[in-house]
Design an enzyme around this catalytic site. Structure first.
Site, PDB file in Angstrom:
ATOM      1  N   GLY A 277       0.848  -1.182   0.000  1.00  0.00           N
ATOM      2  CA  GLY A 277       0.000   0.000   0.000  1.00  0.00           C
ATOM      3  C   GLY A 277       0.884   1.233   0.000  1.00  0.00           C
ATOM      4  N   CYS A 278       0.400   2.305   0.609  1.00  0.00           N
ATOM      5  CA  CYS A 278       1.157   3.559   0.639  1.00  0.00           C
ATOM      6  C   CYS A 278       2.547   3.315   1.221  1.00  0.00           C
ATOM      7  CB  CYS A 278       0.414   4.600   1.456  1.00  0.00           C
ATOM      8  SG  CYS A 278       1.323   6.145   1.635  1.00  0.00           S
ATOM      9  N   LEU A 279       3.566   3.733   0.494  1.00  0.00           N
ATOM     10  CA  LEU A 279       4.944   3.433   0.882  1.00  0.00           C
ATOM     11  C   LEU A 279       5.386   4.132   2.162  1.00  0.00           C
ATOM     12  CD1 LEU A 279       6.642   6.173  -0.081  1.00  0.00           C
ATOM     13  CD2 LEU A 279       6.474   5.048  -2.277  1.00  0.00           C
ATOM     14  N   TRP A 280       4.724   5.213   2.558  1.00  0.00           N
ATOM     15  CA  TRP A 280       5.146   5.923   3.771  1.00  0.00           C
ATOM     16  C   TRP A 280       5.089   5.015   4.989  1.00  0.00           C
ATOM     17  CZ3 TRP A 280       1.636  10.855   3.112  1.00  0.00           C
ATOM     18  CH2 TRP A 280       2.075  11.574   2.000  1.00  0.00           C
TER      19      TRP A 280
ATOM     20  N   ASP B  37      -6.470   4.004   0.467  1.00  0.00           N
ATOM     21  CA  ASP B  37      -5.752   4.143  -0.800  1.00  0.00           C
ATOM     22  C   ASP B  37      -6.195   3.072  -1.791  1.00  0.00           C
ATOM     23  OD1 ASP B  37      -4.113   6.266   0.215  1.00  0.00           O
ATOM     24  OD2 ASP B  37      -2.927   4.760   1.275  1.00  0.00           O
TER      25      ASP B  37
END
Length: 157
Positions: A9-12, A83
């Site tokens: 998912g979101c890389l952060w 996301d």
């Protein structure tokens, strides 16, 4: 040291989580297996991912897969948290066949293997993300993340 590329998912959040794990030496936010080779967007077909450099004497691919499954919904296709889209798909990518085989064995050993939507593929290309995406949640801890904060810090020493 060895390297794999992990999409969750979101890389952060994925970077914030993986950099705290035992045996992980370094992480870098990036994008894997897209269609273009440009250093700037659009990142057509890419999965947001984290380049994970690790010590295989401390942590294995099997371990890394266990960790990944702690922070994702492994049944979800192209969606994690709020996301949505192809870039939020989940997976493990590597240039080493042995890594891919171990990751596939992890999934195959599960009772729910037929329902798992996590890609296990050869890394075909990788682009490092822009500086503002590197360690984003360290710099801006209140930014959105699909991974609960308590889980992000679970393995932090």
């Amino acid at each position: 040291m060895e390297t794999v590329y992990i999409a969750g998912g979101c890389l952060w959040g994925v970077q914030a989580f993986f950099k705290t794990l035992p045996g992980v030496i370094d992480t870098e936010a990036g994008r894997a297996n897209g269609e273009s080779h440009k250093l700037e967007g659009p990142y057509d077909g890419y999965a947001e991912c984290v380049k994970v450099i690790y010590n295989p004497e401390i942590v294995s691919i099997n371990d890394l897969m266990h960790y990944l499954f702690e922070i994702i919904d492994p049944y979800s296709v192209n969606k994690q948290g709020q996301d949505e889209g192809l870039k939020y798909r989940t997976g493990l990518y590597s240039t080493e066949q042995a890594h891919l085989e171990e990751a596939r064995a992890f999934i195959s050993s599960r009772d729910d293997a037929s329902q798992i939507a996590v890609e296990i593929k050869l890394l075909t290309n990788y682009i490092k993300s822009a500086p503002e995406h590197q360690d984003r949640l360290t710099k801006y801890p209140n930014d959105y993340c699909h991974i609960p904060k308590a889980l992000l810090k679970k393995y932090q020493s």
